[in-house]
Motif scaffolding. Structure first.
Motif, mmCIF file in Angstrom:
data_model
loop_
_atom_site.group_PDB
_atom_site.id
_atom_site.type_symbol
_atom_site.label_atom_id
_atom_site.label_comp_id
_atom_site.label_asym_id
_atom_site.label_seq_id
_atom_site.Cartn_x
_atom_site.Cartn_y
_atom_site.Cartn_z
ATOM 1 N N ARG A 946 0.909 -1.215 0.137
ATOM 2 C CA ARG A 946 0.035 -0.002 0.044
ATOM 3 C C ARG A 946 0.663 1.161 -0.046
ATOM 4 O O ARG A 946 2.002 1.206 0.588
ATOM 5 N N ALA A 947 0.371 2.335 -0.760
ATOM 6 C CA ALA A 947 1.069 3.640 -0.626
ATOM 7 C C ALA A 947 1.436 4.077 0.669
ATOM 8 O O ALA A 947 0.671 3.907 1.811
ATOM 9 N N ALA A 948 2.474 4.907 0.723
ATOM 10 C CA ALA A 948 2.802 5.621 2.187
ATOM 11 C C ALA A 948 1.710 6.531 2.220
ATOM 12 O O ALA A 948 1.636 6.769 3.570
ATOM 13 N N VAL A 976 -7.632 4.694 1.057
ATOM 14 C CA VAL A 976 -7.763 5.739 0.485
ATOM 15 C C VAL A 976 -6.434 6.306 -0.011
ATOM 16 O O VAL A 976 -5.559 6.387 0.738
ATOM 17 N N THR A 977 -6.239 6.315 -1.428
ATOM 18 C CA THR A 977 -5.011 6.957 -1.924
ATOM 19 C C THR A 977 -5.039 7.869 -3.032
ATOM 20 O O THR A 977 -6.009 7.664 -3.901
ATOM 21 N N PRO A 978 -4.306 8.929 -3.235
ATOM 22 C CA PRO A 978 -4.509 9.878 -4.445
ATOM 23 C C PRO A 978 -4.287 8.878 -5.726
ATOM 24 O O PRO A 978 -3.271 8.030 -5.799
ATOM 25 N N THR A 979 -5.063 8.954 -6.698
ATOM 26 C CA THR A 979 -4.871 8.357 -7.939
ATOM 27 C C THR A 979 -3.616 8.665 -8.682
ATOM 28 O O THR A 979 -3.206 9.666 -8.613
ATOM 29 N N THR A 980 -2.838 7.684 -9.324
ATOM 30 C CA THR A 980 -1.867 7.996 -10.347
ATOM 31 C C THR A 980 -2.169 8.281 -11.857
ATOM 32 O O THR A 980 -1.540 8.654 -12.441
ATOM 33 N N LYS A 981 -3.636 8.329 -11.817
ATOM 34 C CA LYS A 981 -4.100 8.513 -13.433
ATOM 35 C C LYS A 981 -4.028 9.904 -13.621
ATOM 36 O O LYS A 981 -4.125 10.852 -12.502
ATOM 37 N N GLU A 982 -4.283 10.372 -14.848
ATOM 38 C CA GLU A 982 -4.610 11.691 -15.140
ATOM 39 C C GLU A 982 -6.043 12.106 -15.345
ATOM 40 O O GLU A 982 -7.011 11.211 -15.473
ATOM 41 N N LYS A 983 -6.433 13.301 -15.364
ATOM 42 C CA LYS A 983 -7.733 13.953 -15.646
ATOM 43 C C LYS A 983 -8.283 14.045 -16.851
ATOM 44 O O LYS A 983 -7.524 14.386 -17.874
#
Length: 1009
Positions: A946-948, A976-983
């Motif tokens: 999981r992300a930090a 809950v983690t911020p997405t790595t995808k673009e808008k």
């Protein structure tokens, strides 16, 4: 599929089918609950719409399309309502529904408003409540019988009509007075009628009833004679409430009590003249003894005929410490009376009230006149001395005592409230409530029989129209013997439904307190009592022949004939020949008219349809419990032994913002016309339109007092504004949708869409039940909660992506539109009886109606039993618990900028949630739509990595199967983690590989464009 991770046996499809969750047919009852209440929060959800995607993709987004305006500003609201009334046939609606071939009829009998002034908010409250009830029953399929009426006779109209003439009224004949009163009433009726129509009230306006109509008066006279013939109406000399300012008798219902009235109360000595045997033994050889009485009406002392005592009470002989005088009064009153007189009493002896029997005392103003001591049940110890001064001409109980003991009931006061010559030269021509009271007090002081005088602030009856105090005064009047009617009336009331229930007891109590009903009035403007009086003897003439003759004349020419025709023409020929013929007629027409409560109370006989002549509903203000409800009941019981109503709804009065009564002097009167059309200063008094007035009526707790103010009206306007926005969203998003060809079967719809239909059916049932109970405030509360919480705050925030960014005919989008069309239909029909103008305006804008129909001509709410899925409700609520945890962790942030991992331990909860997302990770699943995230991953065990910067949230959800037979509490974790995808430049979700290119879903949609 990741079923290998779950060691619990059968696969999710099998389990889901067993609980009715696959393809979601109507599922068995199972209950799921989080710890604590569920809140459908949208905190953190993006409110941005993909409507301004830098131009390139703007035209590919399916934004709402409707001409339905979001707001109606200034004069637009009232002007639109007038346009709607014309376009949608408001004026023809009543006759249209009367012509329908339907099995049931709903009759609401309109209690006639008084034709003596401009329409006011009290009228609005009453008429709008009636209209809401009628429109609901009409939409349910009943034929409505609602004939509006007006109460047109009586003193208030006469006074107002004559007040315009100033001092020129003394020489007017009865006919001239009647002409002026009639034209005044007609003008008031026209003002009120046009206002009621403007408020959207549906009624038989072309066939209203008026109590001054000859046909109506004829029916009323027939009922009068039927009651007379049964011995229920009689003429008698009795004390009645008398208004000196109006020169007429009044009924209880024509009184209003002024709590600020000041009376001059006095303590008076009645010297003992002849003691009873017991008293003689107690006072042998003592100095003179007096009885002490207290009264708030000194002017009645000259008419005293007796002093009454309570036979079972204890009385005391006391000695006054300051004067050494001996007094008799109730033992319980010794201390308080001594304190009031600022002295001390020494009790010499006590004895029973019965021991006073056969004693007499001296009249305090007339030493040679005796006042006997008499037992009476009405004597109380609440106030005074326990001994009651009795003046039979000026009190109902006093009169009863006089009847039992053959006392004189002569009245010393005339119609103007002044003493007659018989009262003596010191009192003659003095007004009893003014200088007459002064004179009596001076006479008592001179006779040394006045012990104390003081002012008393108390509640006192006033004439309801002149606002001046009344007196009780004996005179010859016509009465209804309600003693013989009460038992039957009370028995029949047990079968009548009262809303609120407490109103029934209140009505019975008012009836019990009423000893008799005085129905004669000494005025010109009304229906004459059809009786002829002998010129020289105390005799009168009335029989079936005379009354039938008069009824025919009145039916043809109206009741003016009583004053315009010569007396010989008012009698039939056969009777005329028996009473002296035309040249030597021994009788003259009586000059009394009927009480207007008798006028309006007989309306059932003229208005109600069918042989049964019973209304489904009477709906009026609480003052009618002693007024119209009661006079209607008593006349109906007298003539036919049945109540004229099946249900009675009672509402409160309208008050100002702080709960104060509305009055011109306080400057807090709110004019309904100003509410609708605005005042001279639109900033201070904006034009709200009629629907705001109607919403105010509906949302108020009308079973108590109802407040109205600018803040209340502003709140109502805000509510309707939010409702308009909801309706605009619904209308805009069913553009391009045809329910006949594009609807998705319920079982194929998205879970969240099915869930909304489930909630919609529950709303429809509760709304319908609330209308049935005439609880329109509950209807408003249910609707407001639904369109703000369930729709605007919850459902609409979830579905915008699916509506705007999928293909126009994609089944996912059509599923949503199917739900929206049903929601629109149910919501509009739910508020239509309350807001008819808005409901019809919405129907003008529904895109798939080929020709706009009237909502009122197309029936009530229609729902389907397959919408009801209790298990489905719990499935969505369990997902909402996880959604709320997620949204609550990112306040102020866009949910679309985050990815969510949901970890649920293997079990039923996992299987339920898996119904919303079959694959492990998705940005297009139903679960992800509900979460509003960039993408959602569903796992049955913790992820290895999981992300930090991940936020971890935990919770539990209790599933309760089959009423508690199976209980399973499952834990879940939301990561809950911020997405790595673009808008995505088209849908604005963070699901694209590049901010320059659309995401896979949008690319797929655009593929064919």
């Amino acid at each position: 599929m990741r079923w290998g991770l779950c060691p619990l046996g059968p696969g999710p499809a099998a389990v889901a089918r067993s609980w009715g969750l696959l393809r979601l047919p109507c599922s068995p009852r199972w209950r799921g609950r989080t710890r604590g209440p569920l809140v459908r929060s949208v905190t953190g959800a993006s409110s941005q719409l993909p409507s301004s995607s830098n131009g390139r993709y703007r035209d590919t987004v399916l934004l709402p399309q409707t001409s339905f305006p979001m707001k109606l500003l200034g004069r637009q609201q009232p002007d639109t309502e007038l346009d709607i009334q014309q376009k949608c046939g408001f004026s023809e609606l009543y006759s249209w529904q009367r012509e329908r071939k339907v099995k049931t009829e709903f009759c609401l009998h309109d209690g006639p408003p008084y034709a003596n002034g401009d329409p006011h908010v009290g009228h609005a409250l009453n008429k709008i409540l009636k209209d809401i009830a009628n429109r609901y029953h009409m939409m349910r399929g009943s034929k409505i019988h609602f004939v509006p009426g007006w109460d047109c006779h009586g003193l208030p109209i006469e006074i107002k009509a004559l007040s315009e003439l100033g001092g020129k009224t003394q020489n007017l004949s009865a006919v001239e007075i009647r002409e002026k009163a009639r034209s005044f009433a007609k003008a008031a009726i026209e003002k009120q009628r046009s206002a009621f129509i403007r408020w959207g009230v549906m009624a038989d306006w072309n066939n209203s009833y008026y109590t001054f109509d000859g046909r109506y008066e004829a029916k009323q006279l027939r009922i009068f004679y039927q009651m007379f013939d049964k011995g229920l109406i009689y003429r008698s000399y009795k004390p009645v409430f008398w208004s000196p300012s109006s020169r007429t008798a009044l009924a209880e219902a024509e009184l209003e009590y002024n709590p600020e009235h000041v009376s001059r109360s006095i303590y008076v000595k009645f010297p003992l003249l002849k003691p009873s045997p017991k008293l003689a033994s107690l006072i042998e050889g003592s100095s003179p003894v007096s009885f002490l009485i207290w009264t708030t009406q000194p002017w009645t002392i000259p008419a005293n005929q007796a002093v009454c005592y309570m036979p079972d009470a204890k009385y005391a002989l006391v000695k006054c410490s300051t004067s050494e005088d001996l007094y008799i009064l109730a033992a319980d009153k010794v201390t308080p009376v001594a304190s009031t007189l600022k002295t001390a009493f020494e009790v010499i002896s006590t004895f029973s009230g019965a021991d006073l029997e056969n004693g007499t005392c001296t009249h305090p103003l007339t030493p040679d006149k005796a006042s006997p001591l008499l037992p009476a049940n009405h004597v109380t110890m609440a106030k005074g001395t326990g001994l009651v001064h009795t003046a039979p001409a000026h009190g109902m109980e006093d009169y009863s005592v006089a009847s039992q003991h053959n006392l004189s009931t002569d009245c010393l006061v005339d119609e103007d409230g002044v003493f007659k010559a018989a009262a003596g030269p010191e009192l003659e021509n003095k007004a009893v409530l003014e200088e007459g009271t002064d004179a009596v007090i001076k006479m008592l002081r001179a006779a040394k029989n006045l012990l104390k005088e003081e002012e008393l602030l108390h509640s006192y009856p006033y004439d309801w129209r002149t606002k001046k105090p009344v007196v009780i005064r004996a005179s010859k009047q016509w009465f209804v013997n309600i003693t013989d009617l009460k038992a039957t009336a009370k028995e029949l009331l047990k079968k009548v439904k009262f809303i609120p229930g407490s109103a029934q007891n209140a009505m019975v109590e008012m009836m019990d307190r009423r000893p008799y009903w005085c129905i004669s009035r000494q005025r010109a403007w009304g229906v004459p009592i059809p009786v002829f009086h002998h010129k020289t003897k105390d005799e009168f003439l009335i029989n079936s022949q005379t009354v039938e003759h008069i009824i025919k004349l009145v039916e043809q020419h109206g009741s003016d004939v009583w004053w315009t025709l010569p007396p010989e023409q008012l009698l039939p020929e056969e009777v005329l020949s028996q009473v002296g013929g035309p040249d030597a007629l021994e009788y003259v027409p009586g000059q009394d008219i009927l009480d207007i409560w008798f006028d309006s109370g007989t309306s059932w006989s003229y208005v109600l349809p069918g042989a049964d002549q019973r209304a489904d509903l009477y709906l009026e203000g609480k003052d009618q419990l002693g007024g119209w409800f009661q006079s209607s009941l008593l006349t109906s019981v007298a003539v036919r032994k049945k109540a004229p109503f099946k249900t009675v709804v009672v509402h409160g009065f309208t008050l100002g913002e702080k709960g104060e009564k509305m009055s011109k002097s306080l400057g807090n009167v709110i004019d309904p016309d100003v509410v609708i059309n605005g005042g001279q200063d639109p900033n201070r008094e904006p034009p709200y339109g009629a629907d705001v007035l109607r919403w105010w009526v509906a949302e108020s707790n009308v079973f108590t007092e109802v407040t109205i103010s600018s803040s209340v009206l502003n709140a109502a306007r805000d509510d309707i504004s939010k409702l308009r926005n909801t309706l605009r969203f619904l209308l805009g998003n069913v553009a391009g949708f045809n329910p006949e060809t594009d609807s998705v079967p319920v079982e194929d719809m998205y879970v969240i869409d099915q869930y909304m239909l489930h909630l919609l059916q529950d709303l429809a049932n509760k709304v319908t039940d609330s209308y049935k109970q005439y609880d329109f405030g509950k209807v408003v509360r249910l609707l407001r909660a639904f369109y703000t919480r369930e729709l605007s705050n919850f459902y609409f925030s979830i579905i915008k992506d699916r509506l705007y960014c999928e293909n126009a005919d994609d089944p996912k989008r059509r599923s949503c539109q199917t739900a929206l069309a049903e929601i629109l239909d149910v919501v509009v029909r739910s508020f239509a009886p309350i807001l008819p103008h808005l409901a019809e305006e919405v129907f003008q804008h529904i895109p798939y109606l080929k020709e706009p129909r009237s909502v009122f001509r197309s029936g009530w709410i229609r729902t389907s039993s397959i919408w009801k899925k209790p298990g489905l409700e719990e499935a969505v609520e369990s997902a909402c618990a996880m959604r709320d945890a997620f949204l609550g962790s990112i306040p102020g942030q866009s949910a679309a900028a985050y990815s969510v991992v949901i970890v649920i331990e293997p079990g039923l909860l996992f299987e339920i949630i898996e119904m919303l997302q079959a694959e492990e990770t998705s940005s297009t699943s139903q679960l992800n739509e509900l979460m509003m995230a960039s993408q959602t991953t569903l796992l049955s065990q913790e992820p290895r990595e999981r992300a930090a910067d991940a936020i971890e949230l935990t919770g539990t959800f209790l599933i309760n199967l089959e009423g508690g037979d199976i209980r399973e509490e499952s834990s879940y974790k939301v990561i809950v983690t911020p997405t790595t995808k673009e808008k995505c430049p088209r849908c604005w979700k963070y699901t694209a590989e590049s901010s320059e290119a659309p995401c896979p879903r949008c690319a797929d949609v655009l593929g064919g464009k």
